[in-house]
Design an enzyme around this catalytic site. Structure first.
Site, PDB file in Angstrom:
ATOM      1  N   CYS A  74       0.869  -1.175   0.000  1.00  0.00           N
ATOM      2  CA  CYS A  74       0.000   0.000   0.000  1.00  0.00           C
ATOM      3  C   CYS A  74       0.907   1.226   0.000  1.00  0.00           C
ATOM      4  CB  CYS A  74      -0.889  -0.004   1.235  1.00  0.00           C
ATOM      5  SG  CYS A  74      -1.851   1.497   1.367  1.00  0.00           S
TER       6      CYS A  74
ATOM      7  N   CYS B 212      -5.041   5.957  -4.528  1.00  0.00           N
ATOM      8  CA  CYS B 212      -4.333   4.690  -4.310  1.00  0.00           C
ATOM      9  C   CYS B 212      -2.876   4.918  -4.711  1.00  0.00           C
ATOM     10  CB  CYS B 212      -4.968   3.589  -5.150  1.00  0.00           C
ATOM     11  SG  CYS B 212      -4.061   2.042  -5.051  1.00  0.00           S
TER      12      CYS B 212
HETATM   13  N1  LIG Z   1      -6.552  -2.523  -2.031  1.00  0.00           N
HETATM   14  C1  LIG Z   1      -5.185  -2.712  -2.453  1.00  0.00           C
HETATM   15  C2  LIG Z   1      -4.201  -2.413  -1.370  1.00  0.00           C
HETATM   16  C3  LIG Z   1      -4.172  -0.988  -0.924  1.00  0.00           C
HETATM   17  C4  LIG Z   1      -3.491  -0.060  -1.921  1.00  0.00           C
HETATM   18  C5  LIG Z   1      -3.346   1.318  -1.348  1.00  0.00           C
HETATM   19  N2  LIG Z   1      -4.516   2.063  -1.165  1.00  0.00           N
HETATM   20  C6  LIG Z   1      -2.231   2.137  -1.944  1.00  0.00           C
HETATM   21  O1  LIG Z   1      -2.160   3.339  -1.611  1.00  0.00           O
HETATM   22  O2  LIG Z   1      -1.368   1.624  -2.652  1.00  0.00           O
HETATM   23  C7  LIG Z   1      -4.977  -4.175  -2.894  1.00  0.00           C
HETATM   24  O3  LIG Z   1      -5.740  -5.069  -2.482  1.00  0.00           O
HETATM   25  O4  LIG Z   1      -4.034  -4.410  -3.664  1.00  0.00           O
END
Ligand SMILES: N[C@@H](CCC[C@H](N)C(=O)O)C(=O)O
Length: 334
Positions: A80, A232
């Site tokens: 993340c 993200c």
């Molecule tokens: N939901 C994503 C993991 C989280 C990613 C995050 N928000 C970021 O900032 O990179 C997954 O399941 O890959």
């Protein structure tokens, strides 16, 4: 009593839980039970969040601590990017260090304190790696391609081109028009590819990007295990690399790119040496609340008696965002 922190990177919101401060760390089953409850936007704590960032003792030599990422639905992600910036700040303050490695599922990643993004907006740079393109790394199947690189995929959406990159969590990227960015196509595709489907058996984070200028994008993401997020970090990093690979006339390696998102803005720098790619992600690491809660409550996925207090940092962050172009039309909120 134990302390959680409510934090965000580009309004991608998390609770940091430092298991090394607990008498008894939460088990995986307890973390899976706590995540959907504490992150729920209506019934969770402080308006919910996108996940929990769990800090543990490191398991790999050379790292200061381990970070695990528990999505809102209780599933675990390998990385993340926005979350790592906030964990980097938490560890920097805890251990009084400005540059160190954090143990994530697939690799130790370098993190570094940066000059504030704006007055009162602390910032960190984090390494996003390892990067892979092959279909086994995502994984995906049944598309008749070994990798997707600006590839038409009528099975997803006729007429749109897609690139897939694992950083190492899986991302699907499409460069779209302003209209395609703001309508519900992303939501429909994100739901489809994160339910039972023949293409992405483990689900995938789906990113739609609008090219604004040279080295400048707006990125909107539907996250695996979460749904729409304000931002993200791994998604914006993977999208920056896809931009450099598919639009070399507009996007350049080794120079900062500006990536706007519904929760703010980050900088990325994509690097390439031989067949090795990695990305630097630079952005805010904001602590919004301290939470005090009994450890016994957390073991039962409860936070009914939690006490919260605001840090006061959000005002400076909101001023930073108010001064940005491109962000205010697409606020998603939590
Ligand atoms: N939901 C994503 C993991 C989280 C990613 C995050 N928000 C970021 O900032 O990179 C997954 O399941 O890959």
């Amino acid at each position: 009593m134990t302390e959680l922190l409510k934090v965000h990177g580009s309004q991608n919101q998390f609770f940091i839980l430092d298991q090394t401060t607990l008498e008894q760390p939460l088990t995986d089953a307890e973390l899976q039970a706590l995540a959907p409850r504490i992150t729920d936007p209506r019934t969770g704590l402080l308006g919910g969040a996108d996940g929990i960032l769990v800090v543990n003792q490191p398991t790999k030599p050379g790292a200061l601590a381990q970070m695990r990422v528990i999505n809102a639905d209780g599933s675990e992600a390998s990385m993340c990017g926005n979350g790592l910036r906030t964990v980097a700040r938490y560890l920097a303050e805890k251990f009084d260090q400005d540059e160190f490695q954090v143990d994530t599922r697939d690799a130790n990643l370098l993190v570094r304190r940066q000059p504030d993004f704006a007055p009162g907006v602390p910032a960190f740079a984090v390494e996003i790696s390892p990067v892979r393109f092959n279909k086994e790394a995502l994984p995906f199947d049944n598309l008749g391609h070994e990798r997707l690189l600006d590839t038409l995929v009528p099975e997803f959406i006729p007429g749109l081109r897609f690139t897939s990159i694992a950083v190492p969590n899986p991302h699907l990227i499409s460069f779209v028009s302003a209209t395609e960015l703001s309508d519900n196509v992303l939501g429909v595709l994100g739901e489809r590819l994160n339910g039972q489907n023949p293409y992405f058996p483990d689900g995938v984070n789906v990113n739609f990007a609008q090219i604004l200028n040279e080295n400048e994008l707006f990125v909107r993401t539907f996250e695996r295990g979460v749904g729409f997020t304000n931002a993200c970090g791994t998604g914006m990093s993977a999208t920056s690399l896809a931009f450099a690979l598919t639009h070399p006339e507009l996007a350049h390696f080794d120079v900062p790119m500006t990536i706007y998102n519904p929760g703010g803005m980050v900088k990325t720098i994509v690097h390439h040496q031989a067949d090795h790619y990695w990305i630097e992600l630079v952005g805010n690491a904001t602590f919004t609340h301290h939470v005090t809660v009994a450890e016994t409550e957390l073991h039962q996925a409860s936070f009914a008696d939690a006490q919260t207090s605001a840090t006061g940092e959000e005002t400076a962050y909101e001023k930073f965002v108010a001064d940005l172009p491109h962000v205010n039309d697409l606020q998603i909120g939590k």
